[in-house]
Design an enzyme around this catalytic site. Structure first.
Site, PDB file in Angstrom:
ATOM      1  N   GLU A  54       0.885  -1.177   0.000  1.00 48.11           N
ATOM      2  CA  GLU A  54       0.000   0.000   0.000  1.00 48.11           C
ATOM      3  C   GLU A  54       0.912   1.214   0.000  1.00 48.11           C
ATOM      4  O   GLU A  54       1.342   1.686   1.053  1.00 48.11           O
ATOM      5  CB  GLU A  54      -0.895  -0.007   1.240  1.00 48.11           C
ATOM      6  CG  GLU A  54      -1.752  -1.261   1.383  1.00 48.11           C
ATOM      7  CD  GLU A  54      -2.976  -1.275   0.485  1.00 48.11           C
ATOM      8  OE1 GLU A  54      -3.294  -0.227  -0.112  1.00 48.11           O
ATOM      9  OE2 GLU A  54      -3.601  -2.340   0.358  1.00 48.11           O
ATOM     10  N   CYS A 108      -2.500   9.159   2.051  1.00 50.72           N
ATOM     11  CA  CYS A 108      -2.108   8.548   0.767  1.00 50.72           C
ATOM     12  C   CYS A 108      -3.134   8.903  -0.294  1.00 50.72           C
ATOM     13  O   CYS A 108      -2.803   8.962  -1.477  1.00 50.72           O
ATOM     14  CB  CYS A 108      -1.982   7.042   0.922  1.00 50.72           C
ATOM     15  SG  CYS A 108      -3.411   6.291   1.683  1.00 50.72           S
TER      16      CYS A 108
HETATM   17  P1  NAD Z   1       8.025   5.443   4.734  1.00 50.66           P
HETATM   18  O1  NAD Z   1       8.103   4.658   3.463  1.00 50.66           O
HETATM   19  O2  NAD Z   1       9.127   6.364   5.070  1.00 50.66           O
HETATM   20  O3  NAD Z   1       7.918   4.420   5.983  1.00 50.66           O
HETATM   21  C1  NAD Z   1       6.859   3.502   6.102  1.00 50.66           C
HETATM   22  C2  NAD Z   1       7.288   2.328   6.963  1.00 50.66           C
HETATM   23  O4  NAD Z   1       8.201   1.518   6.234  1.00 50.66           O
HETATM   24  C3  NAD Z   1       8.004   2.715   8.259  1.00 50.66           C
HETATM   25  O5  NAD Z   1       7.533   1.861   9.287  1.00 50.66           O
HETATM   26  C4  NAD Z   1       9.466   2.437   7.935  1.00 50.66           C
HETATM   27  O6  NAD Z   1      10.250   2.160   9.064  1.00 50.66           O
HETATM   28  C5  NAD Z   1       9.341   1.223   7.032  1.00 50.66           C
HETATM   29  N1  NAD Z   1      10.445   1.008   6.095  1.00 50.66           N
HETATM   30  C6  NAD Z   1      11.118   1.931   5.373  1.00 50.66           C
HETATM   31  N2  NAD Z   1      12.014   1.328   4.553  1.00 50.66           N
HETATM   32  C7  NAD Z   1      11.895  -0.005   4.758  1.00 50.66           C
HETATM   33  C8  NAD Z   1      12.542  -1.158   4.225  1.00 50.66           C
HETATM   34  N3  NAD Z   1      13.497  -1.047   3.305  1.00 50.66           N
HETATM   35  N4  NAD Z   1      12.163  -2.376   4.665  1.00 50.66           N
HETATM   36  C9  NAD Z   1      11.191  -2.497   5.584  1.00 50.66           C
HETATM   37  N5  NAD Z   1      10.548  -1.450   6.145  1.00 50.66           N
HETATM   38  C10 NAD Z   1      10.898  -0.218   5.739  1.00 50.66           C
HETATM   39  O7  NAD Z   1       6.607   6.203   4.698  1.00 50.66           O
HETATM   40  P2  NAD Z   1       6.035   7.350   5.654  1.00 50.66           P
HETATM   41  O8  NAD Z   1       6.764   8.621   5.418  1.00 50.66           O
HETATM   42  O9  NAD Z   1       5.893   6.857   7.053  1.00 50.66           O
HETATM   43  O10 NAD Z   1       4.546   7.493   5.078  1.00 50.66           O
HETATM   44  C11 NAD Z   1       4.180   8.285   3.989  1.00 50.66           C
HETATM   45  C12 NAD Z   1       4.041   7.463   2.737  1.00 50.66           C
HETATM   46  O11 NAD Z   1       3.161   6.354   2.940  1.00 50.66           O
HETATM   47  C13 NAD Z   1       3.418   8.243   1.583  1.00 50.66           C
HETATM   48  O12 NAD Z   1       4.094   7.924   0.392  1.00 50.66           O
HETATM   49  C14 NAD Z   1       1.985   7.732   1.548  1.00 50.66           C
HETATM   50  O13 NAD Z   1       1.338   7.893   0.298  1.00 50.66           O
HETATM   51  C15 NAD Z   1       2.175   6.309   1.916  1.00 50.66           C
HETATM   52  N6  NAD Z   1       0.948   5.709   2.446  1.00 50.66           N
HETATM   53  C16 NAD Z   1       0.263   4.835   1.648  1.00 50.66           C
HETATM   54  C17 NAD Z   1      -0.927   4.293   2.093  1.00 50.66           C
HETATM   55  C18 NAD Z   1      -1.731   3.360   1.223  1.00 50.66           C
HETATM   56  O14 NAD Z   1      -2.625   2.719   1.751  1.00 50.66           O
HETATM   57  N7  NAD Z   1      -1.463   3.268  -0.067  1.00 50.66           N
HETATM   58  C19 NAD Z   1      -1.419   4.626   3.366  1.00 50.66           C
HETATM   59  C20 NAD Z   1      -0.680   5.507   4.161  1.00 50.66           C
HETATM   60  C21 NAD Z   1       0.508   6.040   3.688  1.00 50.66           C
END
Ligand code: NAD
Length: 509
Positions: free
Chosen positions: A263, A297
């Site tokens: 997601e 998102c």
């Molecule tokens: P982010 O990608 O920085 O982090 C999200 C999570 O992923 C965190 O828990 C982080 O620690 C983990 N993470 C990061 N790199 C990783 C890796 N290589 N392996 C495993 N885990 C890893 O995102 P953010 O800044 O917290 O959130 C914002 C983003 O999330 C925006 O792009 C938004 O559109 C997206 N988002 C999408 C949805 C959806 O349902 N499509 C919902 C909410 C947020």
């Protein structure tokens, strides 16, 4: 409601205590917990060590054989109790979401309501995890499919929905017979600990049928997420966050043939057609583009306005953007709270500079430092008038920027809407049936969510949630999303005395 003069830290400590999270957790070394309301640290939390993470994963794996044998409706009883505990904690957990993620209070409460809703949904589902009976071509045979629990489910979540996304996954995984290991965002560890305390109360009421290690949490950053993604004991990882994160996670999961629910980022659009009810469209656009300070998102980021109504719509939007109330999200008059951190405000400023360099007219978008001090990242949402879709409009900047472009033909607007890498959510505002149906048709929006006369954000849990292309293709929450948390077995039973082979194959010894 507590007065907003209460210091953010005191407010947070009081809420944590009421939720049953020990305040002592915040005195240690390690991960810094902060509130975007004032941008200041509340304290430090001990992170899960690699050895502890190994123990968590081992416990989850050990919990699976016991939990999968608990009848599904009984598993549903645990989720019913979780829903009850969430109802009891709603006011405090909603406030904690506001304090840690910066959402306005009604949205913090709304996020907890979403958790309650998915629990209710999952309780019903616990008696409906059924497969098909299928006609067979062979006499005296019966064919059917059965859905079995899959195994421990890893859940990685983003800061902007710090608790609801866990519940979308956990409520379904639990009724489907899967233990859950949660790696919340390092920007929102406190809400995760609060949810863990609430779930602990449901587990205590449920009793001995729940094995140890059924619901666990890993507190820390990306390395712990990577650990979860790489572990062969975790057959399914549901990961919510940026497309950049998904790009790292997806190949690792594919390499070990694990399932992925991804997601990821969105770059969502709306089309305002000539026949649109403009009052309704304006309200929807304002909420979808400025709500949650542009940090959903599904936030509306691109607006295609028919040239016949472009002037009127932009006039009204400029007024809305100039007057929207920005401030402390605990104040009931506030509509736009802070960005999660100053880095997000820097990203926003960079995108606006790029748009200006392309000749765009930018309204708003400035940093507001007078609200709760220099460390907090409050911004005025930006409305950007573009001549055509270009530059930063083509990517997601996780901040309240709405790019607006005029269009002449609907086909042209739909093509522009689809011409970006993400494919999460989309809307059209129209009173014209043919336009609405075209937008929803095979030749219309290419997104996982396509709406008519409502904005792209604010989904309900009843439908499957997720998007196409670089949004990752995952689906969670309602409809038949539960199937991703189970494995399907096709069973064929011969109750006759002969052995007819399928497709008329003959094999006589
Ligand atoms: P982010 O990608 O920085 O982090 C999200 C999570 O992923 C965190 O828990 C982080 O620690 C983990 N993470 C990061 N790199 C990783 C890796 N290589 N392996 C495993 N885990 C890893 O995102 P953010 O800044 O917290 O959130 C914002 C983003 O999330 C925006 O792009 C938004 O559109 C997206 N988002 C999408 C949805 C959806 O349902 N499509 C919902 C909410 C947020």
């Amino acid at each position: 409601m507590a007065p907003t003069v209460l210091s953010v830290r005191d407010d947070m400590l009081a809420v944590l205590e009421r939720l049953g999270v020990a305040a002592g957790l915040l005195t240690g070394e390690g991960l810094e917990a902060r509130s975007p309301i004032d941008g200041l640290a509340v304290g430090r939390l001990r992170e899960t060590t690699p050895e502890e993470a190994e123990a968590v994963l081992a416990r989850a794996a050990a919990a699976f054989p016991a939990w999968r044998r608990v009848p599904a409706p009984r598993r549903g009883e645990l989720v019913r109790l979780l829903g009850e505990e969430l109802r009891a904690a709603k006011a405090d957990l909603g406030r904690l979401v506001t304090l840690e993620a910066g959402k306005i209070l009604s949205e913090g409460l709304g996020e907890v309501q979403e958790m309650i809703d998915i629990c209710d949904f999952a309780v019903g589902l616990s008696r409906q995890l059924h497969g098909l009976t299928i006609a067979t071509e062979r006499p005296d045979h019966r064919m059917m499919e059965v859905w079995h629990p899959l195994g421990p489910c890893g859940v990685i979540t983003a800061f902007n929905f710090p608790v609801a996304v866990w519940s979308w996954n956990a409520a379904l995984a639990l009724v489907c017979g899967d233990p859950v290991v949660w790696k919340p965002s390092e920007k929102t560890p406190l809400t995760a600990l609060a949810v863990q305390a609430i779930a602990g109360r449901a587990l205590a009421r449920f009793g001995a049928d729940a094995p140890e290690g059924l619901l666990q949490v890993l507190i820390g950053g990306r390395a712990l997420g990577e650990r979860l993604v790489a572990d062969p004991r975790i057959p399914l990882v549901s990961a919510t966050g940026s497309t950049a994160m998904g790009r790292q996670v997806a190949p690792v999961l594919a390499g070990r043939f694990a399932r992925a629910i991804l997601e990821l980022g969105g770059n969502n659009a709306a089309i305002v057609a000539p026949s649109a009810d403009l009052d309704l469209a304006l309200r929807a656009v304002a909420f979808a583009a400025m709500g949650t300070a542009g940090q959903r998102c599904t936030t509306l980021r691109r607006l295609f306005v028919h040239e016949s109504v472009h002037g009127d719509v932009l006039d009204r939007l400029r007024r809305a953007y100039a007057s929207v109330r920005i401030g402390d999200p605990r104040d009931s008059a506030t509509l736009v709270g802070p960005l999660i951190d100053p880095a997000a405000a820097d990203d926003m400023a960079r995108a606006l500079d790029e748009a200006r360099a392309l000749g765009a007219t930018v309204h708003g978008g400035e940093r507001l430092t007078g609200i709760r001090g220099e460390a907090a990242a409050y911004v005025r949402p930006a409305l950007v008038e573009m001549r055509a879709q270009a530059g930063p409009m083509r990517r997601e900047t996780f901040a309240p920027i709405l790019y607006a472009v005029p269009y002449r033909e609907l086909e042209e607007a739909i093509a522009a809407q689809n011409a970006v890498a993400a494919g999460l959510s989309s809307s059209i505002f129209t009173r014209d049936l043919a336009e609405a149906e075209t937008f929803l048709s095979v030749a219309g929006s290419d997104c996982g969510i396509a709406n008519v006369n409502i904005g792209p954000s604010g989904a309900e849990i009843g439908g499957a949630f997720g998007g196409e292309k670089e949004t990752g293709g995952g689906r969670e929450a309602g409809s038949d999303s539960w199937k991703a948390y189970m494995r399907r077995a096709t069973n064929t039973i011969n109750y006759g005395r002969t052995l007819p082979l399928a497709q008329g194959v003959s094999f006589e010894l």
